[in-house]
Design a protein around this motif. Structure first.
Motif, PDB file in Angstrom:
ATOM      1  N   LEU A  90       0.842  -1.193   0.000  1.00 43.33           N
ATOM      2  CA  LEU A  90       0.000   0.000   0.000  1.00 43.33           C
ATOM      3  C   LEU A  90       0.880   1.247   0.000  1.00 43.33           C
ATOM      4  CD1 LEU A  90      -2.635  -0.933   2.722  1.00 43.33           C
ATOM      5  CD2 LEU A  90      -2.928  -0.992   0.260  1.00 43.33           C
ATOM      6  N   SER A  91       0.343   2.302  -0.577  1.00 41.79           N
ATOM      7  CA  SER A  91       1.072   3.569  -0.493  1.00 41.79           C
ATOM      8  C   SER A  91       1.046   4.020   0.965  1.00 41.79           C
ATOM      9  CB  SER A  91       0.413   4.630  -1.383  1.00 41.79           C
ATOM     10  OG  SER A  91      -0.818   5.048  -0.815  1.00 41.79           O
ATOM     11  N   ILE A  92       1.999   4.811   1.351  1.00 35.26           N
ATOM     12  CA  ILE A  92       2.082   5.270   2.740  1.00 35.26           C
ATOM     13  C   ILE A  92       0.828   6.064   3.117  1.00 35.26           C
ATOM     14  CG2 ILE A  92       3.362   7.387   2.266  1.00 35.26           C
ATOM     15  CD1 ILE A  92       4.027   5.013   5.206  1.00 35.26           C
ATOM     16  N   MET A  93       0.284   6.801   2.153  1.00 38.31           N
ATOM     17  CA  MET A  93      -0.929   7.586   2.417  1.00 38.31           C
ATOM     18  C   MET A  93      -2.130   6.669   2.679  1.00 38.31           C
ATOM     19  SD  MET A  93      -1.703  10.625   2.792  1.00 38.31           S
ATOM     20  CE  MET A  93      -2.937  11.861   2.682  1.00 38.31           C
ATOM     21  N   ASP A  94      -2.313   5.661   1.818  1.00 37.41           N
ATOM     22  CA  ASP A  94      -3.414   4.711   2.009  1.00 37.41           C
ATOM     23  C   ASP A  94      -3.233   3.932   3.308  1.00 37.41           C
ATOM     24  OD1 ASP A  94      -4.604   5.485  -0.355  1.00 37.41           O
ATOM     25  OD2 ASP A  94      -3.897   3.757  -1.505  1.00 37.41           O
ATOM     26  N   ARG A  95      -2.007   3.512   3.563  1.00 36.66           N
ATOM     27  CA  ARG A  95      -1.722   2.756   4.791  1.00 36.66           C
ATOM     28  C   ARG A  95      -2.053   3.593   6.019  1.00 36.66           C
ATOM     29  NH1 ARG A  95       4.133   0.331   5.196  1.00 36.66           N
ATOM     30  NH2 ARG A  95       3.392  -0.863   3.425  1.00 36.66           N
ATOM     31  N   GLY A  96      -1.679   4.843   5.997  1.00 35.35           N
ATOM     32  CA  GLY A  96      -1.942   5.726   7.124  1.00 35.35           C
ATOM     33  C   GLY A  96      -3.429   5.989   7.321  1.00 35.35           C
TER      34      GLY A  96
END
Length: 64
Positions: free
Chosen positions: A51-57
């Motif tokens: 996952l992208s860091i943004m989606d993960r966050g």
């Protein structure tokens, strides 16, 4: 929640599958504000890519 933990992706996917089973995926999409809504959550849920860091966050915060 540690957004740099690679295992976090699988925990997020498991939570998305659980929400989908309960018919709550649209609610998750609305609350998290993920661009692409339910369709994007289904893509994430069925993917094996990181996952992208943004989606993960965003998902990690709301699904934790």
């Amino acid at each position: 929640m540690n957004v740099t933990d690679a295992k976090q992706d699988e925990r997020i996917r498991a939570a998305l599958r659980n929400a989908d089973k309960k018919g709550q995926l649209q609610v998750v999409a609305a609350v998290t504000g993920i661009a692409g809504g339910v369709q994007e959550l289904r893509r994430i849920m069925n993917s094996t890519d990181a996952l992208s860091i943004m989606d993960r966050g965003m998902l990690g915060i709301h699904l934790a």
